[in-house]
Design an enzyme around this catalytic site. Structure first.
Site, PDB file in Angstrom:
ATOM      1  CD  GLU A  38      -1.385  37.345  14.344  1.00  0.00           C
ATOM      2  OE1 GLU A  38      -0.626  37.278  15.332  1.00  0.00           O
ATOM      3  OE2 GLU A  38      -0.984  37.492  13.191  1.00  0.00           O
ATOM      4  CB  THR A  40      -3.430  30.093  17.067  1.00  0.00           C
ATOM      5  OG1 THR A  40      -2.203  30.647  16.567  1.00  0.00           O
ATOM      6  CG2 THR A  40      -4.518  30.259  16.009  1.00  0.00           C
ATOM      7  CG  ASP A  41       0.085  33.078  21.198  1.00  0.00           C
ATOM      8  OD1 ASP A  41      -1.115  33.473  21.244  1.00  0.00           O
ATOM      9  OD2 ASP A  41       1.049  33.815  21.452  1.00  0.00           O
ATOM     10  N   GLY A 129       3.073  46.201  16.211  1.00  0.00           N
ATOM     11  CA  GLY A 129       2.705  44.795  16.230  1.00  0.00           C
ATOM     12  C   GLY A 129       3.849  43.882  15.860  1.00  0.00           C
ATOM     13  CB  SER A 133       7.071  44.384  24.687  1.00  0.00           C
ATOM     14  OG  SER A 133       6.202  43.445  24.085  1.00  0.00           O
ATOM     15  CD  GLU A 165       4.591  41.392  26.857  1.00  0.00           C
ATOM     16  OE1 GLU A 165       3.801  42.028  26.144  1.00  0.00           O
ATOM     17  OE2 GLU A 165       5.732  41.086  26.492  1.00  0.00           O
ATOM     18  CG  ASP A 177       4.757  38.244  20.364  1.00  0.00           C
ATOM     19  OD1 ASP A 177       4.421  37.645  19.320  1.00  0.00           O
ATOM     20  OD2 ASP A 177       4.099  39.169  20.865  1.00  0.00           O
TER      21      ASP A 177
END
Length: 387
Positions: A38, A40-41, A129, A133, A165, A177
């Protein structure tokens, strides 16, 4: 939660009523839960999402007159009509900004998208979460890729959806995502390297192991989350600069203690500790899954929640209550998932314990005076596709 179905026939019928002609087709793109990794991307690290059976579905027809028409089955309001030449980033278009941003990103990248009619519906819970989107963005990108015969790969579609986004909507998210929505496969988690976007599909058939992964949607979204994501991203970038690396992914886990000693800002130190240790947790989970020890990942998930709560500080009382309750009631492990300050937690458990764990969470929420949570299994499902 009952089985999730894609409302294809109803979507097509409503499209015809709205626009006076038939759609060229129907596409679907899923939401996701992230098993581990989390924040981390955007640090060019590692993540492990899986696609949910819940999807954004779009009936779409191509237009070549420069007009983009958008309608949502889920949000009250008329058809939104926009000129593709006049699409403006950060213009606060509400839900329509997500599909419109994809059209803008495609055109800005030089792809000849002349317009479209879209009617959208989604079963991905919003504000939970679970990347509702990204599902909207990816389903739009895939449909336009097909209709305009652009020939873009799933990786390219995910990057364009992320750009929509970031630059159009104004959310500085990483690419996890969109890649999860575009590239996941049924029965697998996606091991994604966010530096080069290389992927590995890791088998994740919990049913065969007598296990389940529950999603607990707290139905809470705290205002504290507004701007907090961007603040933590800036803090991670400050940490990388202070340590002389391009991204925190370049800080070896074995060297984390010495790296932390070099950081004077306590907040930045906490953020760096979380990111580097969570990248390491992804490596540990991969090793456990490769060894066939699915149950062994439970404690790693719970350890990840502690880091999100104490170092990154993006949890909230409702999420903490889920984790505390299920771990005390016999779950193998649990953690919050997603951007935090509300949203959802995931719970790894024996399938036979799912009902009792769900009841324990519901009773704990009731005793705390919280609204009833929504609990459902996360089944590793297909990525974006034409229906």
């Amino acid at each position: 939660m009952s089985a999730v179905t894609e409302p294809t026939a109803e979507l097509v019928d409503t499209f015809g009523e709205l626009y006076g002609h038939e759609p060229a087709g129907v596409w679907a793109a899923p939401g996701r839960v992230n098993l581990i990794g989390e924040y981390t991307d955007f640090n060019e690290g590692f993540v492990m999402p899986l696609a949910l059976p819940h999807t954004a579905v779009a009936a779409v027809a191509r237009r070549d007159d420069g007009v983009l028409r958008l309608h949502s089955a889920d949000i009250e309001g008329p058809v939104v009509e926009l000129a593709v030449d006049s699409l403006t980033p950060l213009s606060d278009g509400g839900w329509a900004a997500y599909p419109a941003g994809v059209v803008w990103a495609l055109r800005d990248a030089g792809h000849p998208v002349g317009g479209a009619d879209l009617h959208l519906a989604s079963t991905v819970p919003t504000g939970a979460g679970l990347s509702s989107s990204a599902a909207l963005e990816v389903v739009t990108a895939l449909a336009l890729n097909d209709l305009y015969e652009l020939g873009l790969s799933r990786r390219e579609l995910a990057l364009l959806a992320q750009r929509a986004e970031n630059a159009f909507v104004g959310v500085p998210c990483g690419v996890m995502d969109q890649m999860a929505s575009a590239a996941c496969t049924p029965g697998h988690v996606l091991h994604l390297d966010c530096r080069d976007l290389s992927v590995r599909q890791v088998p994740f058939d919990l049913t065969a192991d007598g296990l389940t992964l529950l999603v607990v949607d707290t139905r809470v979204k705290h205002a504290l989350g507004d701007g907090a994501y961007a603040e933590r991203r800036a803090g991670c970038e400050a940490g990388a600069r202070a340590l002389g690396v391009s991204h925190l992914r370049d800080v070896p886990y074995a060297e984390l203690p010495s790296a932390l000693e070099r950081l004077s800002d306590e907040k930045v130190r906490r953020y760096v500790r979380h990111v580097v240790s969570d990248d390491h947790r992804v490596e540990r989970v991969i090793a456990l899954l490769d060894a066939g020890d699915v149950r062994g990942i439970g404690p790693v998930l719970t350890e990840g929640h502690t880091s999100l709560r104490d170092d990154l500080r993006i949890s909230c009382p409702e999420l903490d209550l889920v984790v505390e309750t299920v771990c005390a009631a016999g779950a193998l492990g649990a953690r919050m998932t997603g951007g935090g300050f509300g949203g959802s937690a995931i719970v790894l458990a024996e399938a036979a314990d799912a009902e009792s764990l769900t009841k324990a969470v519901q009773e704990a929420f009731a005793a705390a005076g919280y609204a009833a949570p929504r609990v459902f299994p996360a089944v590793a499902s297909a990525g974006a596709r034409r229906v």
